[in-house]
Enzyme design. Structure first.
Site, PDB file in Angstrom:
ATOM      1  N   LEU A 197       0.816  -1.216   0.000  1.00 11.06           N
ATOM      2  CA  LEU A 197       0.000   0.000   0.000  1.00 11.06           C
ATOM      3  C   LEU A 197       0.846   1.261   0.000  1.00 11.06           C
ATOM      4  O   LEU A 197       0.412   2.303  -0.485  1.00 11.06           O
ATOM      5  CB  LEU A 197      -0.948   0.010   1.217  1.00 11.06           C
ATOM      6  CG  LEU A 197      -1.982  -1.109   1.269  1.00 11.06           C
ATOM      7  CD1 LEU A 197      -2.769  -1.030   2.578  1.00 11.06           C
ATOM      8  CD2 LEU A 197      -2.930  -1.023   0.074  1.00 11.06           C
ATOM      9  N   GLY A 198       2.043   1.193   0.566  1.00 13.98           N
ATOM     10  CA  GLY A 198       2.883   2.380   0.596  1.00 13.98           C
ATOM     11  C   GLY A 198       4.172   2.146   1.354  1.00 13.98           C
ATOM     12  O   GLY A 198       4.335   1.151   2.060  1.00 13.98           O
ATOM     13  N   ASN A 239       8.862   6.383   6.264  1.00 12.89           N
ATOM     14  CA  ASN A 239       9.143   6.452   7.694  1.00 12.89           C
ATOM     15  C   ASN A 239       9.711   5.144   8.238  1.00 12.89           C
ATOM     16  O   ASN A 239       9.313   4.657   9.297  1.00 12.89           O
ATOM     17  CB  ASN A 239       7.888   6.851   8.472  1.00 12.89           C
ATOM     18  CG  ASN A 239       8.223   7.487   9.810  1.00 12.89           C
ATOM     19  OD1 ASN A 239       9.292   8.061   9.981  1.00 12.89           O
ATOM     20  ND2 ASN A 239       7.312   7.397  10.756  1.00 12.89           N
ATOM     21  N   GLY A 240      10.660   4.567   7.475  1.00 12.06           N
ATOM     22  CA  GLY A 240      11.359   3.401   7.975  1.00 12.06           C
ATOM     23  C   GLY A 240      10.662   2.078   7.784  1.00 12.06           C
ATOM     24  O   GLY A 240      11.106   1.058   8.327  1.00 12.06           O
ATOM     25  N   LYS A 286       1.483  -2.583   8.973  1.00 13.14           N
ATOM     26  CA  LYS A 286       2.641  -1.674   8.937  1.00 13.14           C
ATOM     27  C   LYS A 286       3.835  -2.421   9.514  1.00 13.14           C
ATOM     28  O   LYS A 286       3.804  -2.858  10.664  1.00 13.14           O
ATOM     29  CB  LYS A 286       2.364  -0.412   9.745  1.00 13.14           C
ATOM     30  CG  LYS A 286       3.536   0.566   9.776  1.00 13.14           C
ATOM     31  CD  LYS A 286       3.274   1.728  10.725  1.00 13.14           C
ATOM     32  CE  LYS A 286       2.236   2.675  10.202  1.00 13.14           C
ATOM     33  NZ  LYS A 286       2.165   3.927  11.025  1.00 13.14           N
ATOM     34  N   ASP A 305      -0.189  16.049  14.010  1.00 11.54           N
ATOM     35  CA  ASP A 305       0.136  15.891  12.591  1.00 11.54           C
ATOM     36  C   ASP A 305      -1.126  15.619  11.772  1.00 11.54           C
ATOM     37  O   ASP A 305      -1.136  14.753  10.888  1.00 11.54           O
ATOM     38  CB  ASP A 305       1.149  14.759  12.401  1.00 11.54           C
ATOM     39  CG  ASP A 305       1.942  14.895  11.107  1.00 11.54           C
ATOM     40  OD1 ASP A 305       1.926  15.992  10.514  1.00 11.54           O
ATOM     41  OD2 ASP A 305       2.572  13.912  10.690  1.00 11.54           O
TER      42      ASP A 305
END
Length: 320
Positions: free
Chosen positions: A59-60, A63-64, A82, A175
């Site tokens: 999906l993407g 950020n590590g 994730k 954020d």
């Protein structure tokens, strides 16, 4: 007698971004177990084993780590997984541990649900999250174009309910932006990505550090001396929400022309010293007033979540 005070000159050097070394934790980070894969969620976990999840597609990235669409081989349920690699730097690792802590605490229909957190023997961390099949609001904006006021009103109501839940549990997101608001085909919106969030111990804990995405930071985060005196730490989320909704309506980030990216110094000056972005003439008075309530530069004058939930733009019937 009237006394005139000389206007304070802003020290631009003081507003520079901190060096990466300044952001490193001052304490050793906890290390994952090195012998077995461990599920470290609470008793509400719905996924018992990481091995039950089969990767469907990517999906993407960022950020590590990588986010995958996965399917539970036993139940056919779909999740977003994730995965953060063990060799990520300390800053990313600190953020993922902060997100894990907050995800354990939250249970709201307006906040993305966590179904399991796993630490692999390799040190990789995997977080199984609720899958939102339309992606993010940023994705929808790029594919479908600008949003109508009716849709934005619905989105605003849901995000405000999510922020009301978080703020009532002393969690500041820090954020809020289109790419951190997940959406499904039913236009249900959920707040996600708590990597830079903060759990407040006191109402007036400082939240003026340079974390989150600079473009959506409120003026007091850049210049707390001018805009942040006695401000409520939750007000920054409201500013970010106002910019997010304005972006959905205009089709581009409000502080820059369409298709143009500005550097950090220009952005900071625009937020701190420029005029507040104005809506196009076709915006309704209710929407215009709602945005103005979110984008007050003085954080004390900015409306709270509960005030905004009672605003006519959210509680009424805006034009489509």
């Amino acid at each position: 007698m009237v006394v005139f005070r000389e206007r304070r000159q802003l020290n631009l050097k003081r507003l520079s971004l901190p060096e990466p070394t300044d952001c490193r934790p001052r304490f050793p980070l906890p290390l994952p177990p090195t012998t077995t894969t461990t599920n470290i969620m609470s008793a509400t976990v719905t996924i018992d084993r990481l091995a039950d999840l089969e990767k469907v597609q990517v999906l993407g990235h960022g950020n590590g780590g990588t986010v995958y669409k996965v399917c539970n081989k036993r139940t056919s349920a779909v999740y977003a997984l994730k995965v953060i690699k063990s060799d990520c730097d300390n800053i990313v690792r600190r953020q993922i541990f902060r997100e894990m802590e907050i995800l354990r605490r939250t249970d709201s229909p307006y906040v993305v649900k966590c179904h399991g957190i796993f630490e692999k023997p390799s040190g990789d961390i995997a977080i199984a999250l609720e899958y939102m099949d339309a992606g993010t609001l940023d994705t929808v904006l790029n594919i479908n174009g600008t949003f109508s006021e009716m849709l934005i009103s619905n989105i605003a109501r849901q995000v405000l309910n999510g922020l009301n839940y978080l703020h009532s549990h002393k969690i500041v997101h820090r954020d809020i932006k289109p790419s951190n608001l997940l959406v499904n085909q039913k236009m249900e919106v959920k707040i996600a990505d708590f990597g830079v969030s903060k759990i407040m111990c006191r109402t007036l804990d400082p939240c003026d550090s340079y974390v989150g995405t600079c473009a959506y930071m409120s003026p007091e985060r850049f210049d707390p001396d001018t805009y942040g005196a006695n401000y409520n730490g939750y007000a920054g989320d409201i500013w970010s929400l106002g910019l997010t909704l304005l972006e959905l309506f205009m089709g581009h980030f409000p502080f820059s022309p369409p298709g143009q990216k500005v550097d950090w110094a220009t952005l900071m000056c625009a937020i701190c010293f420029g005029d507040t972005p104005s809506l196009p003439e076709n915006a309704s008075p209710e929407f215009t007033d709602f945005i103005n309530c979110c984008l007050q530069k003085d954080s004390i004058k900015r409306w709270t979540v509960l005030q905004l939930l009672s605003h006519p733009f959210v509680s009424g019937d805006p034009k489509s």
